[in-house]
Each structure stands twice: as structure tokens, then as C-alpha cells.
Design an enzyme around this catalytic site. Structure first.
Site, PDB file in Angstrom:
ATOM      1  N   GLU A 144       0.754  -1.343  -0.021  1.00 29.69           N
ATOM      2  CA  GLU A 144       0.011   0.010   0.008  1.00 29.69           C
ATOM      3  C   GLU A 144       0.784   1.301  -0.182  1.00 29.69           C
ATOM      4  OE1 GLU A 144      -0.909  -1.462   4.029  1.00 29.69           O
ATOM      5  OE2 GLU A 144      -1.321   0.535   4.713  1.00 29.69           O
ATOM      6  N   ASP A 196       2.382  10.392   3.254  1.00 30.61           N
ATOM      7  CA  ASP A 196       3.417  11.534   4.032  1.00 30.61           C
ATOM      8  C   ASP A 196       2.678  12.466   4.840  1.00 30.61           C
ATOM      9  OD1 ASP A 196       5.875  12.580   4.556  1.00 30.61           O
ATOM     10  OD2 ASP A 196       6.065  13.314   2.567  1.00 30.61           O
ATOM     11  N   CYS A 224      19.154  41.139 -25.166  1.00 33.05           N
ATOM     12  CA  CYS A 224      19.337  42.198 -26.223  1.00 33.05           C
ATOM     13  C   CYS A 224      19.315  43.861 -25.575  1.00 33.05           C
ATOM     14  CB  CYS A 224      17.987  42.091 -27.040  1.00 33.05           C
ATOM     15  SG  CYS A 224      16.610  42.642 -26.283  1.00 33.05           S
TER      16      CYS A 224
END
Ligand code: IVH
Length: 664
Positions: free
Chosen positions: A111, A115, A408
């Protein structure tokens, strides 16, 4: 009916619908109906305070603010798990166990490893009396007031509960809730939580249960402390079924696996799904299924010998920021990027991490030299998630976005309401290169051999400015490039020739219109097989296309109305052999692209049914709407079936689904 009896009935109904909604994910009544029941109960209880009991659903947020956290001893210790980080370590675990138990093949359960925060729920006579954290495994903290607010935790168990039962599980915060909470904190100028686990832990430690009640915590149950023998289960599989029958929430993502190879297979399947799961996991847990064998295997060093955490590779590491650079993207967006001390995360060396934009840098307060947490999830670009401020040395300067484009030099603009800074110069070499790379990329024209360095040279030598220039290149020019052998030049020319044959959807994606990804490119090509019709389509017309919203419609219109873009569009149309998409074949039409909703109790596993529908090209939706094509309906379906009948949606039983899928 007496008021007392009605109160009891309301509690029963509310508990039942709460269970269907939060545990089974299969609501039986509308939210409005639920609210009506709840309000009726509140009113009755207000009129008869003597009828209020602690396990009434109205008491989930008791308004009782805890004054501190009492200690709760765990009569059966809450153990930790040892880890395996790769297949070899898992096989070693299996071998040790087989030798110890003298068994040929062992059956495991697999399974996800959630967390979150481990908790224990004590039910006495079927009523939730105490909820606690794991603490040091022997003594935890009393967080009953907060756990009572978790809707997926029943206050009263269903059916015949043992007189005393301790249920273990993981409380966690679904990712969507986490995002919502953090967005709210950012709005309020508060520090966001680093991850859902921290937020869960912080929430459980609140004294006022109103905070937890507003945060949508959830739970999966995965074990039992005292009361195990009363559940009459010989295997963990049966134990989980017994918990589910009592109304407790167990994950459907679970499999009984004979032998270690199957366990590894299922672990891989969980890993493949990881990024799509609505909650965070960091591995799987592999456990012996047979409870008597668990007993024989025993415990060492406060970890059971019969279970192991099979971890995924870590996604977060810490490292140091060497510099902060600014990239200019295809649309001129300036993206700050942290250049890192190289660090390995999940098997890949990471040197750059996105810092997104100026607001994000300010929020994180990242400075050169800082020690930072870097996260890399799946294919997602690594990002800096947190700075370890305590580790900062000296007083490095704050980062400032440049006022001129780093490529640029054009003055950088930040439009009202936009978070990104942009270089406004469409001729900016960085933008030109990125547009060309995008045009040649995998999802667009997929030109083999047109790598980054070659594009750089072609632009820097003024040979290519826009995509149509690619098709004007000749062998001599290509051979003149640095590090370009005659052979590679010819290969590139051949690749360009092949790329002329391209599906119209990929061409539209390759143009680089903002908000037009691969999928939308394809959608547009299908909706406008005649590209002249696309060029002429008013915004309303574009918006009417399925999956095209107002933002995309406006962006497409603006792009195509710009004279240079339109000129390039026509030029490319002349050079390419655009393929109009085939209409979806009629046989496929019954499933591919159709919207399915699955409800009720089915004989096959729900996940399996869903996987088969998806494999045939069907799309799964959570609720029945006018767009639903099929409702796959098992026993005790509840409100979804009624809604489907109301809307005239076709209803299939399992046999009907089998037939439909077999046809497709
Ligand atoms: S079983 C001895 N199952 O992992 C059995 N634990 O390192 C231990 N965890 O504190 C519990 N998901 O917080 C089990 N599916 C799962 C789990 C799980 C997460 C956590 C739990 C525990 C830690 C053990």
C-alpha cells in the site's frame, strides 16, 4: 416521532451520508440536502440541550479550545519502519523473513506510504473517545479535539464494534486543500507551509479545533493496536476489510501480493501513479499479510521484522546557490534560475532550478550563497522550495530583476497585473532562438538533428530568423556551420524534408501561440479542418470549440491578426504538407473521448474498471453532468443514478460496460 427519536435518526442519517461522502467517495444525497439535515439537528439540539452528546456530528467542532496537550500512553507501542531503497534491499528483507519463518513463499500486502502524521484513534463501545499522535511511540499527545473535526473519521463506528478498539492510520492533507490553504496564507501575507506534512502536523497541534475544521484533513487507516483479536481476522487483508465494515477509511490502492516479485511490481505501479495521486506519498509499505506469521517474526529495534518501508528516490535535497541567472523565454518572459552546486536528486544531477519570477524570489528571499531545498518531481523542472536562513553567512545582497533584457538590452516591462517581467523585443535573439527551438521540438515539427547549438549558430549567423527560413537552407550553407560534417548536414536536410509532412495540429502548436499547447493545437485542427476558416474565425466562434476558453480564443485571434504572424503562417502553409486530422473512427466513437462516471458497488475493483475505461480512451469524471455519456452503475448507487436518469444519461451495468469495451 418524538424529538429524541428524530435526533437519533438525524445523527444516523448524517453519519451515513458523511461516510458515503468522505470515506467511500460516493455521495448519496446533494450537499444542500445534507445541510438541511444538519441544520435540523442543530435546531433540535439548540431547543433541547439535554439531548446533545459528545458524539453528535454537531460536536465535531465543539468550540472547546484545548488548554494544552495531555499525554496518551500507547498500550501497544506505535512502531517505526525500517527502509528499503531499492529492489535488492527489498529482496534481502524477503529472504531474511523466509529464512526466519522457514517458509518457501510469503504473501505480502503493498500500500502507499503516506507522507502525513501517524495517529491512534481509541474507540470505546464503538465511540471515539481519544485521538492521539504517535509521539515517541510509547506516549503521544492528545489531539482528540482536532481529530474529531476530520470528516473521514467516524465518531461512532458502524455495526458491531468490539468494546475497545485502537485504530492506527495516517492523517494527511490532500494536495488541493494544501494549495488552497497556502494561497490563503500568501494572500494574508503569512508564511506558507513548506509541504502538506508540515501543515498537517501544525494543524494537529492547534489548540482551537476551528482551525483543523477549516482545513479538510483526511485519513487512511492501516493498522490496529488493542482490540486486534476481536476483529476476527487472520490476515491484514481481512483486518482492513473489518475496519472498512466499521466505517473506517482504508485506501483502495492496496494489493495482496504472493511473493516479493509481485510486491515489487505493485510498488512500481504505485510509483507510476504517484504524480497523479491527490495526496503525497514517499514510497510503499510492504507488510506480511498473515497476522500469526507477523507475531512469530517479532520486533527488533522498535521496528517490526514483518514490514518495511519501500522508499521512492528522494525528491528533495539541499545544496548551495552559486549564482542567479535570468533566462529569456519564447514569449520574452524573464525567468530567474538558480545555478546550483550540483546535487543528485532521484538519480539525476541537478545544476539549475527555476525560481519562477521576481515575486517568488522575494517570497523565498533567495540570495547567492544560500543553502536551499531543491525539489524535483517526475518530469517537472527542479525548483527551489525553501531557503535555510539560519545557514546564511554574511549579508548577501537581495536579488533584483534586471531593468534591461540580459540578452538584447531592451527595457524590461512588467504589465499591470502580470507577475512576469518581459523583454518586449520580438527580435530579441533569445526569443527568436526559443521560438525556433519550439517549432522544431518533439511535439511540434519534430526535426531530428536541429539541436540547441545548431539553432544558436543559424540565428547568430543571420541564416534563420523565422521557422520558414529552415526550409530555405541548402547543403552548402549547412556544411559551412561549425562542427557540421557533410554527412550530418545531409541528415539535417533530410530531416527537414520529412518534417514537411506534419499533422495540422502539431503545426498549430509549433507556431508558439500563447496558451496553445499540444492538446489545444490538435483540438483546433479538428475544429477547423479548413485553415482558412481558422484564419477568419471570430473570437466567439473559437470559444465555442470544446476545451477552448476565452483566454485561448483571444490569444489565438490576436496571434493570427498580427500581420507578421499571418505572413509567416501563409509562407509555412506553402512549404508544408499539412495533414488534416482523421475524424474519429465510428467504432471507437462509443468509448474514445467519451465521459464516464462510475458509481455504486461493483464486483470488480473500481480502479480496475477505471483503468479499462481509460485504456479504451474514455475519460473518467467525478460527477454526473449534461456532458456525461455513460454512468457505470453497481449496487446501491445513490444520487448519481437519479441524476443520470434525470439527464437521460445512458446507464450501464458491468456486463453492459464489458460489451461496450469489447466493441471498442
Ligand atoms: S504501518 C509497524 N502503513 O510510516 C507498522 N505506516 O516509519 C508501522 N506510514 O509512523 C505503521 N504510511 O506514520 C504503516 N501505509 C502505512 C503507512 C505508514 C505511512 C508511516 C507511519 C509510521 C511510519 C513508520
Amino acid at each position: 416521532m418524538s424529538e429524541r427519536a428524530r435526533v437519533a435518526e438525524l445523527r444516523r442519517l448524517i453519519a451515513e451520508h458523511n461516510h458515503r461522502y468522505h470515506v467511500l467517495d460516493d455521495p448519496g444525497i446533494s450537499d444542500a440536502e445534507y445541510d438541511r439535515l444538519f441544520r435540523e439537528l442543530l435546531e433540535l439540539e439548540a431547543a433541547h440541550p439535554d439531548l446533545v452528546t459528545p458524539d453528535s456530528p454537531t460536536q465535531r467542532v465543539g468550540g472547546q479550545v484545548a488548554s494544552g496537550f495531555g499525554n496518551v500512553p500507547h498500550a501497544v507501542p506505535m512502531l517505526s519502519l525500517s527502509n528499503a531503497v531499492d529492489d535488492d534491499e527489498l529482496r534481502a528483507f524477503d529472504e531474511r523473513l523466509r529464512r526466519l519463518l522457514e517458509v518457501e513463499t510469503l504473501t505480502y500486502t503493498v500500500e502507499p506510504k503516506y507522507d502525513g502524521v501517524a495517529v491512534e484513534l481509541l474507540y470505546e463501545s464503538g465511540r471515539l473517545s481519544v485521538g492521539s499522535t504517535r509521539g515517541d511511540g510509547h506516549v503521544g499527545e492528545d489531539v482528540t479535539h482536532n481529530l474529531r473535526t476530520v470528516r473521514a473519521i467516524p465518531l461512532v463506528l458502524a455495526g458491531a464494534a468490539p468494546p475497545l478498539l485502537e485504530v492506527r492510520g495516517e492523517v494527511f492533507l490532500p494536495l488541493a486543500e494544501f494549495a488552497r490553504i497556502n494561497a490563503g496564507r500568501l494572500d494574508a501575507g503569512e508564511e506558507p507551509f513548506a509541504n502538506p506534512r508540515n501543515c498537517t502536523a501544525g494543524t494537529l497541534r492547534q489548540l482551537d479545533p476551528k482551525v483543523a475544521a477549516a482545513r479538510g484533513l483526511d485519513i487512511f487507516c492501516y493498522g490496529v493496536g488493542r482490540g486486534e483479536s476481536e476483529l476476527d481476522a487472520r490476515t491484514f487483508t481481512d483486518q482492513r476489510a473489518a475496519l472498512a465494515a466499521l466505517g473506517l477509511k482504508v485506501d483502495t490502492r492496496f494489493e495482496r501480493c504472493e511473493g516479493v516479485d509481485r510486491a515489487i511490481d505493485f510498488h512500481r505501479r504505485i510509483e507510476a501513479e504517484r504524480d497523479e495521486l491527490p495526496y503525497e506519498i514517499d514510497g510503499s509499505v510492504v507488510k506480511l499479510d498473515d497476522l500469526a506469521l507477523r507475531e512469530r517474526a517479532g520486533v527488533v529495534n522498535r521496528a517490526p521484522r514483518w514490514a518495511i518501508a519501500f522508499k521512492f528516490p528522494a525528491r528533495q535535497e539541499t545544496t548551495q546557490v552559486r549564482a542567479i541567472e535570468v533566462n529569456v523565454g519564447r514569449t520574452g518572459a524573464l525567468t530567474p534560475v538558480a545555478v546550483l552546486e550540483p546535487v543528485r536528486i532521484g538519480g539525476v544531477t541537478v545544476v539549475h532550478a527555476s525560481l519562477h519570477n521576481a515575486d517568488e524570489i522575494e517570497r523565498l528571499d533567495v540570495r547567492v550563497g544560500d543553502r536551499v531545498f531543491v525539489e524535483r518531481a517526475g518530469d517537472v523542472i527542479p525548483k527551489v522550495v525553501k531557503v535555510v536562513k539560519e545557514a546564511r553567512k554574511g549579508r548577501p545582497r537581495r536579488f533584483r530583476m534586471p531593468t534591461g533584457c540580459p540578452v538584447c538590452g531592451a527595457a524590461v516591462a512588467r504589465l499591470e497585473g502580470e507577475v512576469v517581467h518581459r523583454c518586449p523585443n520580438l527580435e530579441c535573439p533569445a526569443q527568436v532562438k526559443e521560438r525556433l527551438r519550439h517549432f522544431a521540438s518533439r511535439g511540434a515539427l519534430d526535426v531530428d538533428g536541429l539541436g540547441e547549438k545548431i539553432v544558436d549558430q543559424l540565428v547568430e549567423r543571420g541564416l534563420v530568423r523565422r521557422p520558414s527560413d529552415f526550409f530555405e537552407l541548402d547543403l552548402e550553407t549547412l556544411e559551412g556551420l561549425d562542427r557540421m560534417a557533410a554527412r550530418s548536414a545531409q541528415n539535417l536536410l533530410d530531416a527537414l524534408e520529412r518534417a514537411r509532412d506534419v499533422p495540422a495540429g502539431r503545426f498549430l502548436y509549433g507556431l508558439g501561440m500563447r496558451h496553445v499547447g499540444e492538446a489545444v493545437g490538435e483540438v483546433l485542427a479538428r475544429a477547423y479542418p479548413d485553415l482558412d476558416a481558422l484564419l477568419a474565425a471570430p473570437v466567439d466562434d473559437l470559444e465555442a470549440v470544446d476545451e477552448v476558453g476565452p483566454i485561448i480564443a483571444r490569444s489565438v485571434r490576436e496571434f493570427l491578426d498580427e500581420p507578421h504572424n499571418r505572413e509567416e503562417f501563409e509562407r509555412l502553409r506553402g512549404q508544408l504538407r499539412l495533414r488534416t486530422p482523421e475524424p474519429l473512427p465510428a467504432g471507437d466513437g462509443a468509448v474514445a473521448g467519451k465521459n464516464f462516471v462510475v458509481t455504486g458497488t461493483l464486483s470488480a475493483k473500481r480502479d480496475e474498471i477505471k483503468a479499462r475505461i481509460e485504456a479504451a480512451g474514455g475519460k473518467l469524471r467525478g460527477s454526473v453532468s449534461p456532458r456525461t455519456d455513460y454512468l457505470v452503475c453497481g449496487a446501491n448507487p445513490g444520487s448519481k443514478r437519479e441524476k443520470a436518469e434525470e439527464l437521460g444519461v445512458e446507464i450501464l451495468d458491468e456486463a453492459g460496460l464489458d460489451a461496450l469495451l469489447a466493441d471498442a
